[in-house]
Scaffold this motif. Structure first.
Motif, short mmCIF file in Angstrom:
data_model
loop_
_atom_site.label_atom_id
_atom_site.label_comp_id
_atom_site.label_asym_id
_atom_site.label_seq_id
_atom_site.Cartn_x
_atom_site.Cartn_y
_atom_site.Cartn_z
N ASN A 103 0.79 -1.23 0.00
CA ASN A 103 0.00 0.00 0.00
C ASN A 103 0.83 1.28 0.00
N ASN A 104 2.00 1.23 0.62
CA ASN A 104 2.80 2.45 0.72
C ASN A 104 4.02 2.42 -0.19
N ILE A 105 3.84 1.82 -1.34
CA ILE A 105 4.96 1.72 -2.27
C ILE A 105 5.37 3.11 -2.74
N ALA A 106 6.68 3.31 -2.87
CA ALA A 106 7.20 4.61 -3.28
C ALA A 106 7.23 4.71 -4.80
N THR A 107 7.26 5.93 -5.27
CA THR A 107 7.22 6.18 -6.71
C THR A 107 8.34 5.46 -7.46
N ASN A 108 9.51 5.39 -6.86
CA ASN A 108 10.64 4.79 -7.56
C ASN A 108 10.89 3.33 -7.17
N ASP A 109 9.94 2.72 -6.48
CA ASP A 109 10.09 1.31 -6.11
C ASP A 109 9.68 0.40 -7.27
N TYR A 110 10.41 -0.67 -7.43
CA TYR A 110 10.05 -1.71 -8.37
C TYR A 110 9.61 -2.94 -7.57
N ILE A 111 8.64 -3.67 -8.09
CA ILE A 111 8.22 -4.90 -7.45
C ILE A 111 9.11 -6.03 -7.96
N THR A 112 9.67 -6.76 -7.03
CA THR A 112 10.65 -7.79 -7.37
C THR A 112 10.29 -9.07 -6.65
N PHE A 140 16.59 -14.44 -7.92
CA PHE A 140 15.73 -13.48 -8.60
C PHE A 140 14.94 -14.18 -9.69
N ILE A 141 13.63 -13.87 -9.78
CA ILE A 141 12.86 -14.44 -10.88
C ILE A 141 12.23 -13.39 -11.78
N ILE A 142 11.73 -12.28 -11.22
CA ILE A 142 11.09 -11.31 -12.10
C ILE A 142 10.99 -9.96 -11.39
N GLN A 143 10.90 -8.91 -12.18
CA GLN A 143 10.81 -7.55 -11.63
C GLN A 143 9.99 -6.68 -12.57
N GLY A 144 9.19 -5.77 -12.00
CA GLY A 144 8.40 -4.88 -12.85
C GLY A 144 8.02 -3.61 -12.14
N THR A 171 7.75 -26.10 -6.12
CA THR A 171 7.58 -26.01 -4.67
C THR A 171 8.74 -25.21 -4.09
N ALA A 172 8.40 -24.09 -3.46
CA ALA A 172 9.44 -23.16 -2.99
C ALA A 172 8.77 -22.06 -2.17
N VAL A 173 9.60 -21.20 -1.61
CA VAL A 173 9.10 -20.00 -0.95
C VAL A 173 9.30 -18.84 -1.91
N TYR A 174 8.26 -18.02 -2.08
CA TYR A 174 8.31 -16.90 -3.01
C TYR A 174 8.22 -15.60 -2.21
N TYR A 175 9.20 -14.73 -2.44
CA TYR A 175 9.28 -13.46 -1.71
C TYR A 175 8.96 -12.30 -2.65
N CYS A 176 8.13 -11.39 -2.15
CA CYS A 176 7.80 -10.17 -2.86
C CYS A 176 8.52 -9.00 -2.18
N LEU A 177 9.21 -8.21 -2.95
CA LEU A 177 9.93 -7.06 -2.39
C LEU A 177 9.61 -5.81 -3.20
N ALA A 178 9.63 -4.66 -2.51
CA ALA A 178 9.57 -3.38 -3.20
C ALA A 178 10.96 -2.76 -3.08
N VAL A 179 11.63 -2.62 -4.20
CA VAL A 179 13.02 -2.16 -4.14
C VAL A 179 13.25 -0.96 -5.04
N TYR A 187 20.12 0.52 -0.42
CA TYR A 187 20.96 -0.56 0.05
C TYR A 187 20.17 -1.74 0.63
N LYS A 188 18.94 -1.48 1.09
CA LYS A 188 18.26 -2.53 1.86
C LYS A 188 17.22 -3.26 1.03
N TYR A 189 17.22 -4.56 1.12
CA TYR A 189 16.23 -5.39 0.47
C TYR A 189 15.50 -6.15 1.55
N ILE A 190 14.23 -5.80 1.78
CA ILE A 190 13.45 -6.39 2.87
C ILE A 190 12.67 -7.58 2.33
#
Lengths: 116, 109
Positions: free
Chosen positions: B25-34, B46-50, B83-91, B95-98
């Motif tokens: 909800n609080n994604i920043a203007t320059n964040d990419y979804i990864t 890494f699998i995809i980014q947009g 079968t895996a764990v899938y992580y969504c990040l806003a980057v 320096y930090k990748y949460i």
């Protein structure tokens, strides 16, 4: 050819001991990281170095000390190990976060640390 | 730093399409979804980014609506090996990748 390699893969030790985990990357990257993953798969950043300079130092007990002898290596030394330190520790690298561009992280296969 | 929220786990059967939704909800203007994928006993990869609309590669598709408050990772015709764990990040270029806790996908035969 493993891009990011860390050793050992498994580390079992007693409380109070001191141990080290080594990490090396052959990708020519400038930035390296240490992440800690708990049993619930929560992956948390601990440290980051860029070209041997510390750039991220999260709230981590000072028993944890990273060392980067050169930009291809980032080691993690842990003093006075505690039960709560048991986790999987991942090393990662990326090209150069200081350029302000999107970076892909490349991870090692992890070190499973068990403190008894 | 934008916080992302995703389901803790999902089950699917082989051959099905899997959609994993991530809220930011609080994604920043320059964040990419990864998105990263983590197989058992391996580090995330890494699998995809947009940024918006749709991105597709050989592994997955990523759908991001115009308001960018959520996104959906789509895996076509999954197999047991997905079968895996899938992580969504806003980057962004910081320096930090949460990573958070991710979504555990289990594919059943």
């Amino acid at each position: 050819d493993t891009a990011v390699s860390q050793t050992p893969k498994y580390l079992v030790t007693q409380m109070g001991n001191d141990k080290s985990i080594k990490c090396e990357q052959n990708l020519g990257h400038d930035t390296m990281y240490w992440y800690k993953q708990d049993s619930k798969k929560f992956l948390k950043i601990m440290f980051s170095y860029n070209n041997k300079e510390l750039i991220i130092n999260e709230t981590v007990p000072n028993r944890f000390s990273p060392k980067s002898p050169d930009k291809a290596h980032l080691n993690l030394h842990i003093n006075s190990l505690e039960l709560g330190d048991s986790a999987v520790y991942f090393c990662a690298s990326s090209q150069d976060v200081r350029r302000g561009r999107l970076e892909k992280l490349f991870f090692g296969s992890g070190t499973q640390l068990s403190v008894l | 730093l934008a916080k992302t929220t995703q389901p803790i786990s999902m089950d699917s059967y082989e051959g099905q399409e899997v959609n994993i939704t991530c809220s930011h909800n609080n994604i920043a203007t320059n964040d990419y979804i990864t998105w990263y994928q983590q197989f058992p006993s391996q580090g995330p990869r890494f699998i995809i980014q947009g940024y918006k609309t749709k991105v597709t590669n050989e592994v997955a598709s990523l759908f991001i609506p115009a308001d960018r408050k959520s996104s959906t990772l789509s895996l076509p015709r999954v197999s047991l090996s997905d079968t895996a764990v899938y992580y969504c990040l806003a980057v962004s270029g910081t320096y930090k990748y949460i990573f958070g806790t991710g979504t555990r996908l289990k594919v059943l035969a």
